[in-house]
Write an enzyme that holds these catalytic residues in place. Structure first.
Site, short mmCIF file in Angstrom:
data_model
loop_
_atom_site.label_atom_id
_atom_site.label_comp_id
_atom_site.label_asym_id
_atom_site.label_seq_id
_atom_site.Cartn_x
_atom_site.Cartn_y
_atom_site.Cartn_z
N ASP A 57 1.73 -0.68 -11.86
CA ASP A 57 2.43 0.14 -10.86
C ASP A 57 3.06 1.40 -11.47
O ASP A 57 4.27 1.64 -11.31
CB ASP A 57 3.53 -0.69 -10.17
CG ASP A 57 3.04 -2.06 -9.71
OD1 ASP A 57 1.87 -2.15 -9.27
OD2 ASP A 57 3.81 -3.03 -9.78
N GLU A 267 0.34 -1.13 0.70
CA GLU A 267 1.49 -1.00 -0.20
C GLU A 267 1.24 0.21 -1.12
O GLU A 267 0.27 0.94 -0.95
CB GLU A 267 1.67 -2.27 -1.04
CG GLU A 267 0.50 -2.58 -1.96
CD GLU A 267 0.62 -3.93 -2.66
OE1 GLU A 267 1.54 -4.71 -2.38
OE2 GLU A 267 -0.27 -4.23 -3.50
O1 FUB Z 1 3.54 -5.43 -9.08
C1 FUB Z 1 3.93 -6.19 -7.96
C2 FUB Z 1 3.32 -5.65 -6.73
O2 FUB Z 1 1.91 -5.67 -6.85
C3 FUB Z 1 3.64 -4.21 -6.46
O3 FUB Z 1 4.92 -4.00 -5.94
C4 FUB Z 1 2.51 -3.86 -5.57
O4 FUB Z 1 2.35 -2.50 -5.34
C5 FUB Z 1 1.36 -4.49 -6.30
O5 FUB Z 1 0.91 -3.68 -7.35
#
Ligand code: FUB
Length: 368
Positions: A57, A267
């Protein structure tokens, strides 16, 4: 993986050539021979920025000509994988920095630990950072003691921390993946949210519903859940307004539908500006694309435009886009080092625009 030393300078596989010669450019590093892939005999487009810890991320920023990357710090945990991402059990943040892309990468000591944050219980997911004046802000999601994701903020006089957290999460914050964009007029906006494990669908009434849907609104023919955006207060510590929907439309101006898994928001929000247009980009989650939509205002609406990144190795995909040295760069992550979705590694590659402002789609694998 052994616990790494508190402070070390890493020279990732991609950057080895650049480390060995001061004159080597980022382009040289990008053109380095790709390593053989563990997946389907393909070769990786780029190599992990560091291998001392697992990172994901990546939110990249350029401050005073230097590149800072704020990633999640993946760790091995005991929780089995599930669709809610319970296996992402991160407990702290560490910052990466580099003077140039393709050069040595510095892995800094712990910038913020979950034990410092009174309201946070577990799962420090994808963070971002911002700067205003001489203060740096680290924004991070974590589950509170009730199991609801909230977004916190911590401050430092250094871009690499250590950061001091505010005692409470941002008032009115919920869900995950904060991304803070500062516009040319100095106003800052936080984009955030995620469905499934990111819990957006459990906050539709404004309150957290622990028994709500595990995935989405479960209405494929209705507008999909959207990311949220809110202007930040002058002190960068609170929302200055109620969060609004980040509406992404199709070619006819209609909001993308819940069933449109190839294009709807899942997301990993990111915002950048190019030629006075606002580019909202995000992950489509279960279809594993990084896609983008273009608008005329930081609030949107944004018109779906295309894919930035084809699926990487591993389930998740999460990115940031930043201009450095007059060129544009995509920071992203995959699971090359571990082969496991929960243990990821961040990477960077150059991003190119077409003359009409569209982005050339990047394949994280190359065939040579
Ligand atoms: O790294 C945990 C979660 O997985 C992140 O918040 C999302 O964007 C995905 O990458």
């Amino acid at each position: 993986m052994n616990r790494p030393p508190m402070y070390l300078v890493a020279c990732a596989a991609l950057a080895v050539a650049a480390c060995s010669s001061e004159n080597e450019t980022a382009a040289d590093a990008d053109n380095a021979a790709p390593q053989a892939s563990a997946t389907e005999g393909r070769q990786y487009l780029s190599q992990p920025l560091i291998s001392e810890i697992y990172t994901a991320d990546p939110s990249a920023h350029v401050w005073d000509g230097k590149i800072y990357v704020y990633p999640s710090h993946d760790i091995e945990g005991p929780t089995p994988e599930d669709d809610l991402g319970s296996h992402f059990e991160m407990r702290d943040y560490r910052v990466l920095s580099m003077d140039k892309i393709g050069g040595p990468v510095t892995l800094h000591p712990v910038a913020l630990d979950i034990d410092q944050v009174p309201w946070a219980d577990k799962q420090m997911w994808a963070p971002d950072a911002a700067r205003k004046g001489d203060t740096y802000f680290l924004y991070f999601p974590a589950k509170d003691k009730q199991g609801a994701f909230r977004i916190g903020v911590a401050t430092s006089k250094s871009p690499v921390g250590p950061f001091e957290p505010q005692p409470e999460p941002i008032k009115g914050s919920f869900s995950i993946d904060p991304a803070v964009f500062t516009d040319s007029d100095g106003k800052s906006y936080m984009y955030f949210g995620g469905i499934w494990g990111g819990q957006l669908q459990r906050f539709t009434t404004g309150e957290y519903d622990p028994n709500g849907s595990k995935t989405d609104l479960q209405a494929d023919d209705q507008p999909a859940l959207t990311a949220k955006v809110a202007m930040l207060s002058d002190d960068m510590l609170q929302f200055a307004e109620q969060p609004r929907d980040v509406v992404v439309t199709d070619e006819n101006g209609k909001p993308l539908l819940g069933g449109d898994h190839d294009r709807r928001f899942f997301e990993a929000s990111w915002m950048h500006k190019y030629n006075d247009k606002y580019y909202f980009s995000y992950s489509t989650g279960d279809t594993h694309y990084i896609v983008y939509a273009i608008g005329d205002s930081p609030y949107g609406p944004f018109r779906y435009t295309g894919r930035i990144l084809e699926p990487v190795e591993g389930w998740t995909t999460h990115h940031s886009i930043v201009e450095w040295d007059g060129r544009w760069w995509l920071f992203y992550a995959d699971s090359q080092l571990s082969g496991q979705t929960r243990l990821r590694n961040v990477k960077v590659t150059e991003l190119f625009y077409n003359p009409d402002g569209t982005i050339k789609t990047i394949d994280p694998f190359v065939s040579r």
